[in-house]
Design an enzyme around this catalytic site. Structure first.
Site, PDB file in Angstrom:
ATOM      1  CB  CYS A   8       6.864  -2.594 -18.900  1.00 42.24           C
ATOM      2  SG  CYS A   8       8.131  -1.691 -17.331  1.00 42.24           S
ATOM      3  CG  ASN A  11       7.182  -1.806 -11.736  1.00 44.18           C
ATOM      4  OD1 ASN A  11       6.973  -2.086 -10.660  1.00 44.18           O
ATOM      5  ND2 ASN A  11       6.281  -1.002 -12.428  1.00 44.18           N
ATOM      6  CB  CYS A  13      11.829   1.761 -18.433  1.00 48.35           C
ATOM      7  SG  CYS A  13      13.547   1.787 -18.024  1.00 48.35           S
ATOM      8  NE  ARG A  14       8.961  -0.541 -22.130  1.00 44.90           N
ATOM      9  CZ  ARG A  14       8.729  -1.665 -22.914  1.00 44.90           C
ATOM     10  NH1 ARG A  14       8.134  -1.470 -24.025  1.00 44.90           N
ATOM     11  NH2 ARG A  14       9.220  -2.913 -22.432  1.00 44.90           N
ATOM     12  CB  SER A  15       4.852  -0.379 -16.002  1.00 41.23           C
ATOM     13  OG  SER A  15       6.170  -0.890 -15.049  1.00 41.23           O
ATOM     14  CG  ASP A 123      12.371  -1.661 -24.099  1.00 38.67           C
ATOM     15  OD1 ASP A 123      12.781  -0.862 -23.014  1.00 38.67           O
ATOM     16  OD2 ASP A 123      12.189  -2.905 -23.936  1.00 38.67           O
TER      17      ASP A 123
END
Length: 153
Positions: A8, A11, A13-15, A123
């Site tokens: 993401c 690196n 939050c999402r990933s 997001d």
């Protein structure tokens, strides 16, 4: 062993959420001998930072175990070493296309494209909706694992 890299923007939050959710699913299905994963950023903005507190709280709330994490940027070596590079949104995909010089090895995919609702992982950085991002990530990782097990990934 199949190596998967979740990517993401920063690196934080999402990933990393995808990394730890995928690890949880792999462990629940007794497949840790078969899959390994990690996560990276497309940018350098958050290098060295841990998981964003709200993302960490959401993982904890959902019972997902987290390991140590320090944001890092994807490299050409990562592209060569990982079997699959999984982006979270269209901006990530554009960055990954540039970073991999057009993805000549055809390793780059969007996580939600493994689901019945292709598109982007929400997001949470801009919306604050970490529960929605988690739901997207959990669905995407579940469908990704199923696709891998069925030889469709």
């Amino acid at each position: 062993m199949i190596k998967i890299l979740f990517v993401c923007h920063g690196n934080i939050c999402r990933s990393p959420m995808a990394e730890f959710v995928f690890k949880m699913l792999v462990n629940e299905n007794n497949l840790s001998y078969k899959y390994d994963c990690d996560s990276r950023a497309t940018t350098r903005e958050e290098i060295g930072n841990g998981i964003y507190p709200a993302a960490k709280r959401e993982l904890f709330r959902r019972g997902v175990k987290m390991g140590e994490h320090s944001a890092s940027q994807m490299t050409q070596k990562d592209y060569e070493e990982f079997d699959l590079v999984v982006g979270m949104d269209d901006e990530n995909m554009w960055d990954l296309d540039r970073m991999t010089k057009g993805d000549p090895l055809k390793k780059v995919r969007r996580l939600m494209d493994y689901t019945d609702t292709p598109g982007e992982v929400s997001d949470p950085w801009y919306t604050g909706k970490f529960e929605r991002a988690y739901d997207d990530i959990y669905l995407g990782c579940t469908c990704l694992l199923k696709a891998l097990e069925e030889g469709r990934a």
